[in-house]
Design an enzyme around this catalytic site. Structure first.
Site, mmCIF file in Angstrom:
data_model
loop_
_atom_site.group_PDB
_atom_site.id
_atom_site.type_symbol
_atom_site.label_atom_id
_atom_site.label_comp_id
_atom_site.label_asym_id
_atom_site.label_seq_id
_atom_site.Cartn_x
_atom_site.Cartn_y
_atom_site.Cartn_z
ATOM 1 C CB CYS A 162 -0.594 -2.188 -6.185
ATOM 2 S SG CYS A 162 0.102 -0.573 -5.720
ATOM 3 C CG HIS A 293 -2.738 -6.006 -1.683
ATOM 4 N ND1 HIS A 293 -1.905 -5.775 -2.685
ATOM 5 C CD2 HIS A 293 -2.921 -4.390 -1.437
ATOM 6 C CE1 HIS A 293 -1.507 -4.538 -3.125
ATOM 7 N NE2 HIS A 293 -2.253 -3.702 -2.513
ATOM 8 C CD GLU A 304 -5.465 -8.731 1.874
ATOM 9 O OE1 GLU A 304 -4.993 -9.520 1.071
ATOM 10 O OE2 GLU A 304 -4.867 -7.805 2.045
ATOM 11 C CE LYS A 323 1.924 -4.958 -1.157
ATOM 12 N NZ LYS A 323 1.313 -6.574 -1.468
ATOM 13 C CG HIS A 328 3.156 -1.514 -1.715
ATOM 14 N ND1 HIS A 328 3.087 -2.062 -3.188
ATOM 15 C CD2 HIS A 328 1.702 -1.229 -1.580
ATOM 16 C CE1 HIS A 328 1.770 -2.237 -3.613
ATOM 17 N NE2 HIS A 328 1.041 -1.835 -2.694
ATOM 18 C CG PHE A 388 -4.439 3.566 -5.604
ATOM 19 C CD1 PHE A 388 -4.816 2.874 -4.398
ATOM 20 C CD2 PHE A 388 -3.672 4.573 -5.606
ATOM 21 C CE1 PHE A 388 -4.191 3.189 -3.189
ATOM 22 C CE2 PHE A 388 -2.907 4.927 -4.539
ATOM 23 C CZ PHE A 388 -3.250 4.167 -3.290
#
Length: 401
Positions: A162, A293, A304, A323, A328, A388
């Site tokens: 991502c 993000h 975050e 998003k 996403h 991830f």
């Protein structure tokens, strides 16, 4: 060392295809969330995603045969073609070896792989399509861009999940900054697919219908898809051909905490922000906007937001998460963030975080630009991308001086 600028934007998204539609979608806070049509989702409790039902690759592509490519490669190539057209890039280039493509992805051609597995289970190896086998390798995403635009330089697909588009932009920036290339197309692409939808559902990270980043009652992501591409050039090359310049790429930062397969790490994210700011030669006080993000999961948004506070202190700039509109889009996510950030600088507005209703008492320092786009002078903007495995990538953009 060469300065690097953005001269073309190519969004293929659920809120708009092409710069004008995408900009309008951001300004209006349009949502791509709708019932899934890419696969039979009837067995899932959550059946919404951010697809791109208006995507017609044959209407955009000029060189590729649509039937020879998987959907993710077509999204990447179409985004690149739109970006090249937006940049008024003179194709074929006089020196194609000085131009290349770097494309990020999470799932690659997973829809193709899923079909191959279904064929294998149903009829054994003889039933597997040779054409589908040719479409399956993930490296074909960058190859599709190079083939569509006739680029002869480096052609690289990065699979850092991502944060992959920001990795791609950083990779392209380095080639341009050091003089190894004159023009690069960078971004990412992914398709809505069953395995990613199932995986995020099993992780407990999937929301039902609305993604609401930084809201007190946020409950997870919506899977999404799209292609995002930016044409990057050295400033000398862009000026020599009289190109319109959207913004400058000031720098980037990359790191990996290797802390946990899925859990974000606040200290590592903050360290990545500091790396990016240092690479760009700016201080936190210089940043006017952060494209986060912002997945909409309780853990990610909290982590975050705390990292942002650790870096920016008492002066936290406005932040938002697109998003909330797109879903996403996996490997394309930070590419769309880069496009949105560039448009914010160029047109003087902050994209909103839609679906936001209740402030989170744990995040009192966060201004998420709730629900409505906001006029603003954006001189410097930060674009966050996390993945991830702790793969963090941040890009910094600024108004051209």
């Amino acid at each position: 060392m060469h300065r690097v600028v953005v001269t073309g934007l190519g969004p293929v998204s659920g809120i708009g295809i092409g710069v004008d539609e995408f900009t309008d979608g951001l300004r209006r806070g349009r949502s791509a969330a709708a019932p899934i049509t890419s696969f039979d989702a009837s067995g899932f409790p959550h059946r919404y995603a951010g697809e791109v039902p208006a995507f017609r690759p044959a209407e955009v592509l000029r060189r590729l045969r649509v039937d020879q490519w998987g959907r993710s490669a077509l999204l990447a190539a179409a985004a690149a073609r739109l970006a090249a057209t937006d940049a008024d890039l003179p194709l074929p280039l006089a020196d194609p070896g000085r131009a290349g493509a770097v494309i990020g992805t999470t799932s690659g051609e997973s829809t193709v792989v899923e079909q191959l597995v279904a064929d294998l289970v149903a009829g054994g190896y003889p039933s597997m399509s040779a054409r589908s086998l040719r479409q399956a390798p993930a490296e074909r995403l960058a190859y599709a861009v190079s083939a569509e635009l006739g680029l002869g330089g480096e052609s690289v697909t990065l699979t850092t999940a991502c944060s992959a588009s920001n990795y791609a932009i950083g990779y392209a920036y380095d080639l341009l900054h050091t003089g190894e290339a004159d023009v690069m197309v960078a971004g990412g692409a992914d398709s809505v697919c069953r395995w990613a939808h199932a995986g995020f559902f099993r992780l407990g990270a999937l929301t039902e219908r609305q993604c609401r980043p930084f809201d007190r009652d946020r409950s997870g992501i919506l899977t999404g898809e799209g292609g995002a591409a930016l044409v990057l050039e050295t400033l000398e090359h862009a000026r020599a051909r009289g190109a319109r310049i959207y913004a400058e790429v000031l720098g980037h930062g990359l790191n990996c905490d290797a802390h946990h397969m899925v859990a974000p790490n606040e200290d590592s994210i903050a360290a990545c922000m500091r790396l990016a700011l240092d690479n760009a030669g700016i201080k936190p006080v210089d940043v006017d906007y952060v494209s986060t993000h912002g997945t909409g999961t309780p853990a990610n948004d909290l982590c975050e937001a705390r990292a942002i506070r650790a870096v920016f202190g008492d002066r936290v700039p406005p932040v938002s998460s697109i998003k909330s509109m797109l879903g996403h889009t996996m490997g394309a996510a930070s590419g769309f963030g880069a496009i949105a950030t560039t448009l914010a600088i160029r047109h003087g507005f902050l994209p909103p975080t839609i679906n936001w209703e209740n402030p989170d008492p744990e995040l009192p320092w966060i201004d998420p630009v709730p629900n409505v786009a906001r006029p603003a002078t954006v001189r410097v903007a930060q674009n966050n991308g996390f993945a991830f495995g702790g793969n963090n990538a941040i890009t910094i953009f600024g108004a051209i001086r």
